[in-house]
Write a protein that holds these residues in place. Sequence first.
Motif, PDB file in Angstrom:
ATOM      1  N   GLY A 188     -49.957   1.579 -29.700  1.00 18.92           N
ATOM      2  CA  GLY A 188     -48.988   2.478 -29.042  1.00 18.92           C
ATOM      3  C   GLY A 188     -49.157   3.933 -29.452  1.00 18.92           C
ATOM      4  N   GLY A 189     -50.184   4.222 -30.251  1.00 15.44           N
ATOM      5  CA  GLY A 189     -50.437   5.614 -30.670  1.00 15.44           C
ATOM      6  C   GLY A 189     -51.017   6.433 -29.517  1.00 15.44           C
ATOM      7  N   LEU A 190     -51.184   7.714 -29.771  1.00 11.93           N
ATOM      8  CA  LEU A 190     -51.678   8.606 -28.718  1.00 11.93           C
ATOM      9  C   LEU A 190     -53.185   8.797 -28.824  1.00 11.93           C
ATOM     10  CD1 LEU A 190     -48.928  11.386 -28.809  1.00 11.93           C
ATOM     11  CD2 LEU A 190     -49.047   9.348 -27.341  1.00 11.93           C
ATOM     12  N   SER A 191     -53.845   8.851 -27.648  1.00 13.22           N
ATOM     13  CA  SER A 191     -55.305   9.037 -27.669  1.00 13.22           C
ATOM     14  C   SER A 191     -55.623  10.521 -27.794  1.00 13.22           C
ATOM     15  CB  SER A 191     -55.920   8.485 -26.390  1.00 13.22           C
ATOM     16  OG  SER A 191     -55.284   9.059 -25.269  1.00 13.22           O
ATOM     17  N   ARG A 192     -56.741  10.787 -28.470  1.00 15.44           N
ATOM     18  CA  ARG A 192     -57.200  12.166 -28.683  1.00 15.44           C
ATOM     19  C   ARG A 192     -58.689  12.247 -28.368  1.00 15.44           C
ATOM     20  NH1 ARG A 192     -58.615  14.022 -34.573  1.00 15.44           N
ATOM     21  NH2 ARG A 192     -60.244  14.928 -33.287  1.00 15.44           N
ATOM     22  N   PRO A 193     -59.186  13.459 -28.121  1.00  7.95           N
ATOM     23  CA  PRO A 193     -60.618  13.577 -27.829  1.00  7.95           C
ATOM     24  C   PRO A 193     -61.469  13.323 -29.069  1.00  7.95           C
ATOM     25  CG  PRO A 193     -59.586  15.753 -27.925  1.00  7.95           C
ATOM     26  CD  PRO A 193     -58.479  14.744 -28.038  1.00  7.95           C
ATOM     27  N   GLY A 194     -62.667  12.801 -28.860  1.00  7.04           N
ATOM     28  CA  GLY A 194     -63.569  12.480 -29.971  1.00  7.04           C
ATOM     29  C   GLY A 194     -64.373  13.680 -30.425  1.00  7.04           C
ATOM     30  N   VAL A 195     -63.700  14.798 -30.635  1.00  6.14           N
ATOM     31  CA  VAL A 195     -64.369  16.012 -31.124  1.00  6.14           C
ATOM     32  C   VAL A 195     -63.872  16.288 -32.543  1.00  6.14           C
ATOM     33  CG1 VAL A 195     -64.525  16.998 -28.798  1.00  6.14           C
ATOM     34  CG2 VAL A 195     -62.563  17.565 -30.243  1.00  6.14           C
ATOM     35  N   VAL A 196     -64.605  17.143 -33.267  1.00  7.11           N
ATOM     36  CA  VAL A 196     -64.219  17.445 -34.655  1.00  7.11           C
ATOM     37  C   VAL A 196     -63.388  18.727 -34.662  1.00  7.11           C
ATOM     38  CG1 VAL A 196     -65.059  17.902 -36.987  1.00  7.11           C
ATOM     39  CG2 VAL A 196     -66.360  16.383 -35.483  1.00  7.11           C
ATOM     40  N   TRP A 197     -62.133  18.588 -35.071  1.00  4.87           N
ATOM     41  CA  TRP A 197     -61.254  19.752 -35.145  1.00  4.87           C
ATOM     42  C   TRP A 197     -61.389  20.426 -36.508  1.00  4.87           C
ATOM     43  CZ3 TRP A 197     -56.858  16.400 -32.661  1.00  4.87           C
ATOM     44  CH2 TRP A 197     -56.903  16.538 -31.278  1.00  4.87           C
ATOM     45  N   PHE A 198     -60.859  21.652 -36.611  1.00  4.13           N
ATOM     46  CA  PHE A 198     -60.872  22.352 -37.892  1.00  4.13           C
ATOM     47  C   PHE A 198     -60.168  21.501 -38.949  1.00  4.13           C
ATOM     48  CE2 PHE A 198     -61.451  26.114 -35.156  1.00  4.13           C
ATOM     49  CZ  PHE A 198     -62.601  26.597 -35.770  1.00  4.13           C
ATOM     50  N   GLY A 199     -60.759  21.462 -40.141  1.00  2.23           N
ATOM     51  CA  GLY A 199     -60.171  20.704 -41.255  1.00  2.23           C
ATOM     52  C   GLY A 199     -60.566  19.241 -41.255  1.00  2.23           C
ATOM     53  N   GLU A 200     -61.316  18.804 -40.234  1.00  2.00           N
ATOM     54  CA  GLU A 200     -61.746  17.401 -40.194  1.00  2.00           C
ATOM     55  C   GLU A 200     -63.191  17.282 -40.645  1.00  2.00           C
ATOM     56  OE1 GLU A 200     -58.919  15.549 -36.722  1.00  2.00           O
ATOM     57  OE2 GLU A 200     -60.866  16.318 -36.099  1.00  2.00           O
ATOM     58  N   SER A 201     -63.525  16.090 -41.191  1.00  2.00           N
ATOM     59  CA  SER A 201     -64.927  15.934 -41.597  1.00  2.00           C
ATOM     60  C   SER A 201     -65.797  15.591 -40.394  1.00  2.00           C
ATOM     61  CB  SER A 201     -65.084  14.895 -42.706  1.00  2.00           C
ATOM     62  OG  SER A 201     -64.077  13.967 -42.670  1.00  2.00           O
ATOM     63  N   LEU A 202     -67.075  15.928 -40.525  1.00  2.00           N
ATOM     64  CA  LEU A 202     -68.020  15.652 -39.439  1.00  2.00           C
ATOM     65  C   LEU A 202     -68.429  14.183 -39.494  1.00  2.00           C
ATOM     66  CD1 LEU A 202     -67.956  18.725 -39.512  1.00  2.00           C
ATOM     67  CD2 LEU A 202     -70.421  18.751 -39.189  1.00  2.00           C
ATOM     68  N   PRO A 203     -68.885  13.608 -38.352  1.00  2.00           N
ATOM     69  CA  PRO A 203     -69.297  12.197 -38.358  1.00  2.00           C
ATOM     70  C   PRO A 203     -70.438  11.981 -39.355  1.00  2.00           C
ATOM     71  CG  PRO A 203     -69.920  13.298 -36.293  1.00  2.00           C
ATOM     72  CD  PRO A 203     -69.062  14.253 -37.055  1.00  2.00           C
ATOM     73  N   GLU A 204     -70.264  10.926 -40.196  1.00  2.00           N
ATOM     74  CA  GLU A 204     -71.130  10.748 -41.369  1.00  2.00           C
ATOM     75  C   GLU A 204     -72.613  10.596 -41.041  1.00  2.00           C
ATOM     76  OE1 GLU A 204     -70.415   7.501 -44.438  1.00  2.00           O
ATOM     77  OE2 GLU A 204     -68.466   8.544 -44.282  1.00  2.00           O
ATOM     78  N   GLU A 205     -72.921   9.677 -40.112  1.00  2.00           N
ATOM     79  CA  GLU A 205     -74.322   9.325 -39.862  1.00  2.00           C
ATOM     80  C   GLU A 205     -75.117  10.499 -39.256  1.00  2.00           C
ATOM     81  OE1 GLU A 205     -75.711   6.929 -41.230  1.00  2.00           O
ATOM     82  OE2 GLU A 205     -77.639   6.994 -40.172  1.00  2.00           O
ATOM     83  N   PRO A 206     -74.631  11.116 -38.152  1.00  2.00           N
ATOM     84  CA  PRO A 206     -75.387  12.269 -37.633  1.00  2.00           C
ATOM     85  C   PRO A 206     -75.489  13.400 -38.646  1.00  2.00           C
ATOM     86  CG  PRO A 206     -73.468  11.791 -36.235  1.00  2.00           C
ATOM     87  CD  PRO A 206     -73.500  10.746 -37.292  1.00  2.00           C
ATOM     88  N   MET A 207     -74.458  13.548 -39.468  1.00  2.00           N
ATOM     89  CA  MET A 207     -74.498  14.628 -40.460  1.00  2.00           C
ATOM     90  C   MET A 207     -75.590  14.356 -41.495  1.00  2.00           C
ATOM     91  SD  MET A 207     -71.326  16.133 -42.532  1.00  2.00           S
ATOM     92  CE  MET A 207     -71.597  17.353 -43.812  1.00  2.00           C
ATOM     93  N   ARG A 208     -75.646  13.099 -41.970  1.00  2.00           N
ATOM     94  CA  ARG A 208     -76.681  12.737 -42.950  1.00  2.00           C
ATOM     95  C   ARG A 208     -78.074  12.972 -42.343  1.00  2.00           C
ATOM     96  NH1 ARG A 208     -80.001   9.236 -43.819  1.00  2.00           N
ATOM     97  NH2 ARG A 208     -79.442   7.878 -42.083  1.00  2.00           N
TER      98      ARG A 208
END
Length: 262
Positions: A165-185
């Motif tokens: 029942g939570g709200l959906s959000r876009p799969g982008v990286v917002w300020f203060g969030e970490s980047l996706p681990e695998e592509p970053m590595r």
Amino acid sequence: MSALTDRLYEGAVRLLEQAKRLVVLTGAGMSQESGIPTFRDAQTGMWARFRPEALATESAFRDDPSRVFSWYLQRLKMVRAAHPNPGHESLVAMESRFESLIIATQNVDSLHSRAGSANVLELHGSLERFYCADCGETVSTDEVLAAVRRGGEKLVSPVVCRSCGGLSRPGVVWFGESLPEEPMREAWEAARNCDVMLIVGTSAQVYPVAELPHVAWEAGASLIEINPDETPVSGSCACTIRDSAATGLQRLVMLLPPHEMD
Ligand code: BJW
Ligand code: ZN
């Protein structure tokens, strides 16, 4: 075309001719000629009209989910209507000339993949994916697009997660969030191991991605920049090409001699 510009292209071609492993770091300027506004360009950038902290943060989303969700839906519609430009296509054409060509992009518009590039690392996520802000479950993009059609030009409430029942959000990286681990590595590893990093259409101001050219440079790679304007990374570049992404990349492909395997 001035003699100086010619020399800069020749210098870039010499570096590329000798390179086996190429990393291409791209930002919003890469897609500007596909009609997608950049973030920080004074007249046309998206943030000339909106403050980033008003839209690209989790707290902005929690404060006004419909406003933020609707902004991303508009952008999803815009990128779906856009097409890869000759700059994206030139990078596809370059692939066969290198042992490895990896694109590390900050763009969320999928235009590199749509152009046909094989190795794309999306470091700031994608507008094509949505997920639940509470439990992380993927929310189908079709469902989101149905919400777009229902909403028309109006504000649209985020699609509700079927699991919690939570709200959906876009799969982008917002300020203060970490980047996706695998592509970053993978991007950091590619930067440490490349011979040349080609930096196209980024203001190189947003961290941690802005560190990547320094990682490559410290590991001994040469840097080439294609950007109409100077950036913080320009001073470390062996060649700075002051043209647009499409003009610069098309010209490089034209000047690069065919690969011996071709
Ligand atoms: C052309 C052209 C043409 C025009 N051809 N060129 C260290 C120091 C200081 C601050 C920080 C730091 N480390 C982290 C921070 C904070 C922050 C940050 O970097 N702030 C800076 C602004 C100072 N970073 C973060 O918050 C990151 N997260 C993080 O660090 O988390 C840490 C953490 C640790 C532990 C737990 C949890 C977290 C996340 C950053 C995410 C950025 N997201 C955005 C929004 C994505 C969603 C969306 O799309 O709405 O990503 S911000 C925005 O900027 C977007 C872009 O990908 C990104 C980069 O912008 P880009 O691509 O460079 O575009 P522009 O517009 O800036 O530049 C365009 C360029 O093109 C210009 O140079 C033009 O000249 C050129 N151009 N036309 C070629 N035709
Ligand atoms: Zn959920």
